[in-house]
Design a protein around this motif. Structure first.
Motif, PDB file in Angstrom:
ATOM      1  N   VAL A   5       0.859  -1.183   0.000  1.00 28.95           N
ATOM      2  CA  VAL A   5       0.000   0.000   0.000  1.00 28.95           C
ATOM      3  C   VAL A   5       0.893   1.231   0.000  1.00 28.95           C
ATOM      4  CG1 VAL A   5      -1.770   1.274   1.285  1.00 28.95           C
ATOM      5  CG2 VAL A   5      -1.814  -1.234   1.235  1.00 28.95           C
ATOM      6  N   ARG A   6       0.532   2.186  -0.832  1.00 35.99           N
ATOM      7  CA  ARG A   6       1.315   3.421  -0.921  1.00 35.99           C
ATOM      8  C   ARG A   6       0.397   4.574  -1.290  1.00 35.99           C
ATOM      9  NH1 ARG A   6       1.937   4.893  -6.205  1.00 35.99           N
ATOM     10  NH2 ARG A   6       1.783   3.283  -7.792  1.00 35.99           N
ATOM     11  N   SER A   7       0.905   5.778  -1.174  1.00 37.09           N
ATOM     12  CA  SER A   7       0.160   6.962  -1.610  1.00 37.09           C
ATOM     13  C   SER A   7       0.197   7.039  -3.130  1.00 37.09           C
ATOM     14  CB  SER A   7       0.780   8.238  -1.046  1.00 37.09           C
ATOM     15  OG  SER A   7       0.641   8.272   0.348  1.00 37.09           O
ATOM     16  N   ALA A   8      -0.905   7.457  -3.707  1.00 37.35           N
ATOM     17  CA  ALA A   8      -0.982   7.597  -5.161  1.00 37.35           C
ATOM     18  C   ALA A   8      -0.226   8.838  -5.618  1.00 37.35           C
ATOM     19  CB  ALA A   8      -2.436   7.686  -5.593  1.00 37.35           C
ATOM     20  N   ILE A  13      -2.959   7.866 -12.387  1.00 40.49           N
ATOM     21  CA  ILE A  13      -4.323   8.194 -12.804  1.00 40.49           C
ATOM     22  C   ILE A  13      -4.867   7.196 -13.830  1.00 40.49           C
ATOM     23  CG2 ILE A  13      -5.714   9.872 -14.103  1.00 40.49           C
ATOM     24  CD1 ILE A  13      -5.440  10.676 -11.253  1.00 40.49           C
ATOM     25  N   SER A  14      -4.112   6.859 -14.849  1.00 41.52           N
ATOM     26  CA  SER A  14      -4.642   5.962 -15.887  1.00 41.52           C
ATOM     27  C   SER A  14      -4.967   4.585 -15.325  1.00 41.52           C
ATOM     28  CB  SER A  14      -3.672   5.845 -17.067  1.00 41.52           C
ATOM     29  OG  SER A  14      -2.450   5.289 -16.661  1.00 41.52           O
ATOM     30  N   LYS A  15      -4.119   4.074 -14.449  1.00 44.96           N
ATOM     31  CA  LYS A  15      -4.396   2.769 -13.834  1.00 44.96           C
ATOM     32  C   LYS A  15      -5.572   2.860 -12.867  1.00 44.96           C
ATOM     33  CE  LYS A  15       0.132   0.558 -14.021  1.00 44.96           C
ATOM     34  NZ  LYS A  15       1.196  -0.030 -13.193  1.00 44.96           N
ATOM     35  N   LEU A  16      -5.685   3.974 -12.138  1.00 50.16           N
ATOM     36  CA  LEU A  16      -6.815   4.161 -11.236  1.00 50.16           C
ATOM     37  C   LEU A  16      -8.134   4.254 -12.006  1.00 50.16           C
ATOM     38  CD1 LEU A  16      -5.264   6.657  -8.675  1.00 50.16           C
ATOM     39  CD2 LEU A  16      -6.148   4.380  -8.157  1.00 50.16           C
ATOM     40  N   CYS A  17      -8.092   4.866 -13.177  1.00 50.48           N
ATOM     41  CA  CYS A  17      -9.306   4.975 -13.995  1.00 50.48           C
ATOM     42  C   CYS A  17      -9.778   3.612 -14.483  1.00 50.48           C
ATOM     43  CB  CYS A  17      -9.076   5.912 -15.172  1.00 50.48           C
ATOM     44  SG  CYS A  17      -9.128   7.655 -14.706  1.00 50.48           S
ATOM     45  N   GLN A  33      -4.794  15.660  -1.605  1.00 53.53           N
ATOM     46  CA  GLN A  33      -3.613  15.025  -1.014  1.00 53.53           C
ATOM     47  C   GLN A  33      -2.429  15.992  -1.021  1.00 53.53           C
ATOM     48  OE1 GLN A  33      -2.350  10.691  -1.376  1.00 53.53           O
ATOM     49  NE2 GLN A  33      -1.178  11.629  -3.013  1.00 53.53           N
ATOM     50  N   ASP A  34      -2.272  16.731  -2.105  1.00 51.40           N
ATOM     51  CA  ASP A  34      -1.189  17.720  -2.175  1.00 51.40           C
ATOM     52  C   ASP A  34      -1.320  18.780  -1.086  1.00 51.40           C
ATOM     53  OD1 ASP A  34      -0.057  16.439  -4.349  1.00 51.40           O
ATOM     54  OD2 ASP A  34      -0.927  17.819  -5.832  1.00 51.40           O
ATOM     55  N   ASN A  35      -2.566  19.059  -0.668  1.00 51.68           N
ATOM     56  CA  ASN A  35      -2.826  20.032   0.397  1.00 51.68           C
ATOM     57  C   ASN A  35      -2.857  19.391   1.780  1.00 51.68           C
ATOM     58  OD1 ASN A  35      -3.055  22.115  -1.478  1.00 51.68           O
ATOM     59  ND2 ASN A  35      -5.241  21.781  -1.745  1.00 51.68           N
ATOM     60  N   ASN A  36      -2.443  18.127   1.873  1.00 55.50           N
ATOM     61  CA  ASN A  36      -2.412  17.368   3.130  1.00 55.50           C
ATOM     62  C   ASN A  36      -3.780  17.260   3.803  1.00 55.50           C
ATOM     63  OD1 ASN A  36       0.410  16.780   3.071  1.00 55.50           O
ATOM     64  ND2 ASN A  36       0.783  18.883   3.694  1.00 55.50           N
ATOM     65  N   GLU A  37      -4.849  17.217   2.993  1.00 51.16           N
ATOM     66  CA  GLU A  37      -6.192  17.068   3.529  1.00 51.16           C
ATOM     67  C   GLU A  37      -6.645  15.614   3.557  1.00 51.16           C
ATOM     68  OE1 GLU A  37      -9.043  20.008   2.033  1.00 51.16           O
ATOM     69  OE2 GLU A  37      -7.318  21.074   1.183  1.00 51.16           O
ATOM     70  N   VAL A  38      -6.155  14.804   2.627  1.00 51.74           N
ATOM     71  CA  VAL A  38      -6.484  13.374   2.558  1.00 51.74           C
ATOM     72  C   VAL A  38      -5.245  12.607   2.112  1.00 51.74           C
ATOM     73  CG1 VAL A  38      -8.907  13.824   1.935  1.00 51.74           C
ATOM     74  CG2 VAL A  38      -7.240  13.340   0.133  1.00 51.74           C
ATOM     75  N   ILE A  39      -5.340  11.297   2.178  1.00 52.14           N
ATOM     76  CA  ILE A  39      -4.344  10.412   1.579  1.00 52.14           C
ATOM     77  C   ILE A  39      -5.089   9.519   0.606  1.00 52.14           C
ATOM     78  CG2 ILE A  39      -2.683   8.540   1.946  1.00 52.14           C
ATOM     79  CD1 ILE A  39      -2.307   9.663   4.791  1.00 52.14           C
ATOM     80  N   LEU A  40      -4.668   9.533  -0.643  1.00 52.92           N
ATOM     81  CA  LEU A  40      -5.215   8.625  -1.641  1.00 52.92           C
ATOM     82  C   LEU A  40      -4.288   7.418  -1.668  1.00 52.92           C
ATOM     83  CD1 LEU A  40      -7.178   7.868  -3.876  1.00 52.92           C
ATOM     84  CD2 LEU A  40      -5.836   9.277  -5.463  1.00 52.92           C
ATOM     85  N   ALA A  41      -4.721   6.356  -0.995  1.00 49.43           N
ATOM     86  CA  ALA A  41      -3.896   5.160  -0.850  1.00 49.43           C
ATOM     87  C   ALA A  41      -4.292   4.126  -1.902  1.00 49.43           C
ATOM     88  CB  ALA A  41      -4.075   4.572   0.537  1.00 49.43           C
ATOM     89  N   ILE A  42      -3.294   3.472  -2.472  1.00 48.55           N
ATOM     90  CA  ILE A  42      -3.573   2.403  -3.412  1.00 48.55           C
ATOM     91  C   ILE A  42      -2.878   1.126  -2.958  1.00 48.55           C
ATOM     92  CG2 ILE A  42      -3.917   3.919  -5.384  1.00 48.55           C
ATOM     93  CD1 ILE A  42      -1.180   3.214  -6.384  1.00 48.55           C
ATOM     94  N   ALA A  43      -3.548   0.007  -3.214  1.00 49.39           N
ATOM     95  CA  ALA A  43      -2.953  -1.314  -2.990  1.00 49.39           C
ATOM     96  C   ALA A  43      -2.521  -1.817  -4.365  1.00 49.39           C
ATOM     97  CB  ALA A  43      -3.965  -2.263  -2.364  1.00 49.39           C
ATOM     98  N   GLU A  44      -1.263  -2.197  -4.471  1.00 47.95           N
ATOM     99  CA  GLU A  44      -0.677  -2.571  -5.753  1.00 47.95           C
ATOM    100  C   GLU A  44       0.053  -3.894  -5.614  1.00 47.95           C
ATOM    101  OE1 GLU A  44       1.403   0.224  -8.941  1.00 47.95           O
ATOM    102  OE2 GLU A  44       2.603   0.015  -7.149  1.00 47.95           O
ATOM    103  N   SER A  45      -0.074  -4.736  -6.623  1.00 48.13           N
ATOM    104  CA  SER A  45       0.616  -6.028  -6.589  1.00 48.13           C
ATOM    105  C   SER A  45       2.126  -5.820  -6.662  1.00 48.13           C
ATOM    106  CB  SER A  45       0.147  -6.920  -7.740  1.00 48.13           C
ATOM    107  OG  SER A  45       0.540  -6.379  -8.989  1.00 48.13           O
ATOM    108  N   GLU A  46       2.862  -6.745  -6.097  1.00 46.26           N
ATOM    109  CA  GLU A  46       4.324  -6.643  -6.100  1.00 46.26           C
ATOM    110  C   GLU A  46       4.956  -7.287  -7.326  1.00 46.26           C
ATOM    111  OE1 GLU A  46       5.954  -8.126  -2.432  1.00 46.26           O
ATOM    112  OE2 GLU A  46       5.576  -6.232  -1.425  1.00 46.26           O
TER     113      GLU A  46
END
Length: 59
Positions: A5-8, A13-17, A33-46
């Motif tokens: 899991v990491r921050s997007a 964007i293309s993979k998230l779409c 996220q750039d304004n430190n209001e949220v974290i857009l976290a993604i789970a990605e295969s290794e």
């Protein structure tokens, strides 16, 4: 299956779409996220394909 899991980042964007076809919404999350209001976290295969398995927005 192993994953991590990491921050997007803008380059995700293309993979998230492929998971949720709403580029405008995803870009708004990245801006927040750039304004430190949220974290857009993604789970990605290794594996070499680095498939996005899912994502979430954390406040």
């Amino acid at each position: 299956m192993r994953y991590f899991v990491r921050s997007a980042v803008a380059e995700d964007i293309s993979k998230l779409c492929a998971v949720r076809n709403n580029e405008q919404l995803l870009r708004s999350y990245l801006k927040l996220q750039d304004n430190n209001e949220v974290i857009l976290a993604i789970a990605e295969s290794e594996d070499e394909d680095r498939v996005i398995l899912g994502f979430g927005v954390l406040k």
